[in-house]
Design a protein around this motif. Sequence first.
Motif, PDB file in Angstrom:
ATOM      1  N   ILE A  21      24.027  11.823  39.296  1.00 63.57           N
ATOM      2  CA  ILE A  21      25.563  11.600  39.308  1.00 63.57           C
ATOM      3  C   ILE A  21      25.785  10.484  38.253  1.00 63.57           C
ATOM      4  O   ILE A  21      25.251   9.280  38.420  1.00 63.57           O
ATOM      5  N   GLY A  22      27.038  10.677  37.645  1.00 65.14           N
ATOM      6  CA  GLY A  22      27.468   9.636  36.829  1.00 65.14           C
ATOM      7  C   GLY A  22      26.307   9.112  35.755  1.00 65.14           C
ATOM      8  O   GLY A  22      26.496   7.945  35.285  1.00 65.14           O
ATOM      9  N   GLY A  41      32.208  24.721  41.680  1.00 70.26           N
ATOM     10  CA  GLY A  41      32.033  23.830  40.430  1.00 70.26           C
ATOM     11  C   GLY A  41      31.939  24.552  39.155  1.00 70.26           C
ATOM     12  O   GLY A  41      31.650  25.713  39.147  1.00 70.26           O
ATOM     13  N   SER A  42      32.330  24.004  38.052  1.00 69.65           N
ATOM     14  CA  SER A  42      32.031  24.478  36.625  1.00 69.65           C
ATOM     15  C   SER A  42      31.204  23.734  35.769  1.00 69.65           C
ATOM     16  O   SER A  42      30.761  22.715  36.107  1.00 69.65           O
ATOM     17  N   ALA A  43      30.244  24.667  35.054  1.00 65.47           N
ATOM     18  CA  ALA A  43      29.182  24.122  34.088  1.00 65.47           C
ATOM     19  C   ALA A  43      29.710  23.847  32.790  1.00 65.47           C
ATOM     20  O   ALA A  43      30.635  24.602  32.406  1.00 65.47           O
ATOM     21  N   ARG A  59      27.746  19.625  36.339  1.00 63.48           N
ATOM     22  CA  ARG A  59      28.501  20.487  37.024  1.00 63.48           C
ATOM     23  C   ARG A  59      29.797  19.705  37.369  1.00 63.48           C
ATOM     24  O   ARG A  59      29.707  18.697  37.963  1.00 63.48           O
ATOM     25  N   LEU A  60      30.771  20.102  37.110  1.00 56.96           N
ATOM     26  CA  LEU A  60      32.168  19.402  37.535  1.00 56.96           C
ATOM     27  C   LEU A  60      32.725  20.020  38.821  1.00 56.96           C
ATOM     28  O   LEU A  60      32.712  21.215  38.953  1.00 56.96           O
ATOM     29  N   VAL A 100      31.101  10.991  40.308  1.00 57.11           N
ATOM     30  CA  VAL A 100      31.132  12.471  40.707  1.00 57.11           C
ATOM     31  C   VAL A 100      32.144  13.335  39.987  1.00 57.11           C
ATOM     32  O   VAL A 100      32.220  14.338  39.956  1.00 57.11           O
ATOM     33  N   ALA A 101      33.249  12.569  39.836  1.00 56.49           N
ATOM     34  CA  ALA A 101      34.353  13.122  39.091  1.00 56.49           C
ATOM     35  C   ALA A 101      34.082  13.505  37.692  1.00 56.49           C
ATOM     36  O   ALA A 101      34.665  14.412  37.338  1.00 56.49           O
TER      37      ALA A 101
END
Length: 322
Positions: free
Chosen positions: A277-278, A242-244, A227-228, A207-208
């Motif tokens: 995720i991932g 979060g940021s895209a 999305r981070l 998820v990181a």
Amino acid sequence: MTQPLTVAVQMDPLDSINIAGDSSFALMLSAQARGHRLFHYAAEDLNYADGRVWARAHPVTVQRVDGDHFTFGEAVNLDLGDEADVVLMRQDPPFDLGYITATHLLERIADRTLVVNDPASVRNAPEKVWVLDFARFMPPTLVTRSLDEARAFLAKHGAIVVKPLHGNGGKAIFKVDSDGANLSALIEVFNMTWREPHMIQAFLPGVAQGDKRIVLVDGEVAGAINRLPGEGEIRSNLAVGGSAVKTELTAREEEICAALKPELKRRGLIFVGIDVIGGEWLTEINVTSPTGIVAIDRFNGTDTAGMIWDAIERRVGAMKKG
């Protein structure tokens, strides 16, 4: 060019939205640009009598001017079965009895008016429940209210994530480390807050690297954003900081989308957002009020709202011919 359609948008108050990123507003702008006539109403404005479903709705025009982004006309009783061609069911969750009742009422007109997404399918496919049909793509998952089951799952998988089964927007998502600190208190609070079971999943360190939102239109991939999570966060939802960033699909994500496609088309789920995720783990299938198209189009130079209206217009044309 299709004939102008009458479009009723069931959503939250327009004065509360952020027009810079709101997908519903983008859909309204796109519809208006095509010459379609827009009405706005809230789910609580729905009524039923004598086989008719209608809403106290405002004709509305929209423009991309912050603070002056919509203008209402005088409210009318709009017969959604006879006077509307399309209903966009776009109010945000919670997926509660009010939401479920709205799907039951709209289902009564779905043979005459195209409801997007199909109300029966929305009711039968809540985000974190229908995804269990595709468990082969999911991380290890437990649905329970039991503290003992949660402890056994933690012992098997190490760190876990606990979240409400019908939550949205990244709210109330908790990571519990392998030592289990606060797990009993957390399950106690969840059980006091929600009557339904909760979702517990193995924590995914990936998820990181981001939580990818992939938008599908009538089963086809329209685009994606990664999305981070923000500093010190495990949640990557844009609504919680979060940021895209621009992204491409992995082979595994393409496999997931291909597996979903026939079922989305069969169920009348025209606008869907899935979360991965991932690059490999499917966590949600968002059908109630999916978002993300504004960010996707900004990064990719695409017109996802236009793709959605193309699909809607095709469906409406087929209904009228039928």
